[in-house]
Design an enzyme around this catalytic site. Structure first.
Site, mmCIF file in Angstrom:
data_model
loop_
_atom_site.group_PDB
_atom_site.id
_atom_site.type_symbol
_atom_site.label_atom_id
_atom_site.label_comp_id
_atom_site.label_asym_id
_atom_site.label_seq_id
_atom_site.Cartn_x
_atom_site.Cartn_y
_atom_site.Cartn_z
ATOM 1 N N GLU A 148 28.593 53.450 43.706
ATOM 2 C CA GLU A 148 29.163 54.699 43.227
ATOM 3 C C GLU A 148 28.877 55.852 44.191
ATOM 4 O OE1 GLU A 148 31.166 54.741 40.813
ATOM 5 O OE2 GLU A 148 30.761 52.818 39.834
ATOM 6 N N VAL B 105 32.652 41.928 40.005
ATOM 7 C CA VAL B 105 32.964 42.770 41.153
ATOM 8 C C VAL B 105 34.469 42.762 41.408
ATOM 9 C CG1 VAL B 105 32.615 43.134 43.621
ATOM 10 C CG2 VAL B 105 30.711 42.353 42.195
ATOM 11 N N TYR C 246 50.148 38.551 39.026
ATOM 12 C CA TYR C 246 48.712 38.370 38.806
ATOM 13 C C TYR C 246 48.293 36.910 38.972
ATOM 14 C CZ TYR C 246 44.015 39.224 37.236
ATOM 15 O OH TYR C 246 42.646 39.304 37.204
ATOM 16 N N LYS D 243 41.200 34.163 41.796
ATOM 17 C CA LYS D 243 40.591 33.737 40.539
ATOM 18 C C LYS D 243 40.446 32.210 40.490
ATOM 19 C CE LYS D 243 40.206 37.855 38.823
ATOM 20 N NZ LYS D 243 38.868 38.505 38.742
ATOM 21 N N THR E 158 41.189 49.275 32.385
ATOM 22 C CA THR E 158 40.086 49.495 33.307
ATOM 23 C C THR E 158 40.622 50.130 34.579
ATOM 24 O OG1 THR E 158 40.267 47.358 34.453
ATOM 25 C CG2 THR E 158 38.955 47.403 32.430
#
Length: 404
Positions: free
Chosen positions: A79, A144, A243, A252, A284
């Protein structure tokens, strides 16, 4: 201490500033929404490492781990601190709020800020586990989502892309103008070219997760029965071209193959386990960047209403399965499925029907736009109930101190 009245300023789904009080309240609300464990948590609690702990499902994993399992250990993220011109990132403020909750709960949770892909961070974490947490790690949650990664072994830099594989993809997507008015647009994304797939797999696949396990195992820090879970998503056939069947989907698939390999190795090494946890849809900072996902999620909420399961409740279920508080249930690919509520035939059929008729003129009747728009703002600490946004708020909140 610098104090400012903050208003949301954004470019699409990206906000320039974050609201510290809103982020703090959001974390408090997630804590309250997490179901309490059936009994009293006793003892020091298991030692856990949550990688990617400041946002989305990683934040939910941290809070649910504290409440459901009484974890201690390390939570890490990457961050930006506040500056003279800008607030800190929302994850910075959420981390400060999470640290307060951990302190109140009496749990020794250290918060680190740095690049999870680097070997220096892996070494720092290993040193902390060895010196502060009995030299053993019970759980590792890997969450992550990053646009770039530098491989510390080779120095090669990789960049992930959001592209379909084989041919261009045309999909509907949802956008909001500066006044918050929704528009449904058609967007076309060109197919992956060159080494786009390999680059995306190098960033978002299982390579770094495996490096973490290798590093910690090499230091002898994995406890007997150690368990690790990487958080993932499959989603609907409505979004699969960009996706699950696209470059991110290839990453993925690599993550899941890594889980199977790690599961075999950990079973022999420490009687341990590695799984992927397939989560359901949520708003998100990562998901809003994917074409079509915003529209899909808004329609899904329109169908399910409060039946849409928030991340904090999903991750509470994950911790229950990992710790043995609930039976471990795996699908045929060895994955924990926390998305079954989303992918039932009746829900998907209802969403698909709305998708087909979704236009700018009809979207207000088909999707829960107010909920979605507010959820996007809440990612940055705005539109959180109970916060006085007319009041000046301190922005230079320090990163949590982890002195013993």
């Amino acid at each position: 201490m610098s104090e400012r009245v903050l208003v949301p300023r954004n470019r699409g789904f990206l906000f320039l500033d974050s609201h510290p009080a809103g982020c703090r309240q959001l974390v408090a609300d997630m804590w309250q929404a997490c179901p309490a464990p059936a009994g009293v948590l006793e003892g020091d609690g298991p030692v856990a490492l949550v990688i990617g702990s400041s946002a989305g499902y990683g934040l939910a994993a941290t809070l649910a781990g504290l409440k459901r399992a009484g974890i201690r250990g390390i939570a890490m993220s990457f961050e930006k601190a506040p500056t003279v011109r800008r607030t800190a990132t929302a994850g910075w403020y959420r981390t400060a709020a999470t640290a307060e909750i951990a302190d109140t709960a009496g749990r020794d949770l250290v918060f680190l800020n740095g690049d999870a892909f680097s070997d220096s961070m892996k070494e720092q974490v290993a040193d902390l586990i060895e010196q502060r947490f009995d030299g053993r790690l019970d759980y590792l949650i890997y969450s992550v989502a990053a646009p770039r990664r530098t491989d510390p072994a080779t120095g090669a830099a990789y960049a992930s892309v959001l592209k379909p594989i084989g041919q261009a993809s045309c999909t509907k997507t949802l956008v909001f103008d500066d006044e918050g008015v929704a528009e449904v647009r058609e967007v076309e994304t060109g197919p992956a070219e060159g080494d786009d797939v390999e680059q995306t797999v190098a960033v978002m696949g299982g390579a770094d997760w495996e490096r973490w396990i290798d590093h910690l195992a090499g230091r002898g820090l994995l406890a007997d029965g150690f368990a690790t879970a990487a958080l993932s998503y499959i989603g609907s056939s409505l979004t699969e071209a960009i996706y699950r069947q696209g470059t991110i989907g290839a990453a993925k698939a690599h993550l899941e193959a890594t889980a199977r390999n790690l599961n075999e190795r950990l079973g022999k090494m420490v009687g341990g386990r590695a799984v992927t946890s397939v989560n359901g849809a949520a708003v998100t900072q990562s998901s809003t960047a994917i074409p079509g996902i915003a529209l899909y999620t808004g329609l899904l909420r329109g169908v399910l209403g409060d039946g849409l399961v928030p991340p904090i409740r999903q991750l509470a279920a994950l911790w229950d399965q990992l710790t043995g508080a609930a039976p471990l249930v795996l699908d045929d690919e060895g994955r924990i499925r926390l998305d079954t509520w989303e992918l039932t035939e009746d829900v998907q059929s209802a969403v698909a029907e709305r998708w087909e008729t979704a236009t700018t003129a009809t979207i207000a009747d088909l999707a829960d736009l107010d909920w979605f728009h507010n959820e996007v703002q809440r990612l940055y600490g705005f539109s959180v109930p109970g916060v006085d946004y007319s009041a000046a708020v301190a922005t230079d909140i320090p990163w949590p101190d982890h002195a013993p």
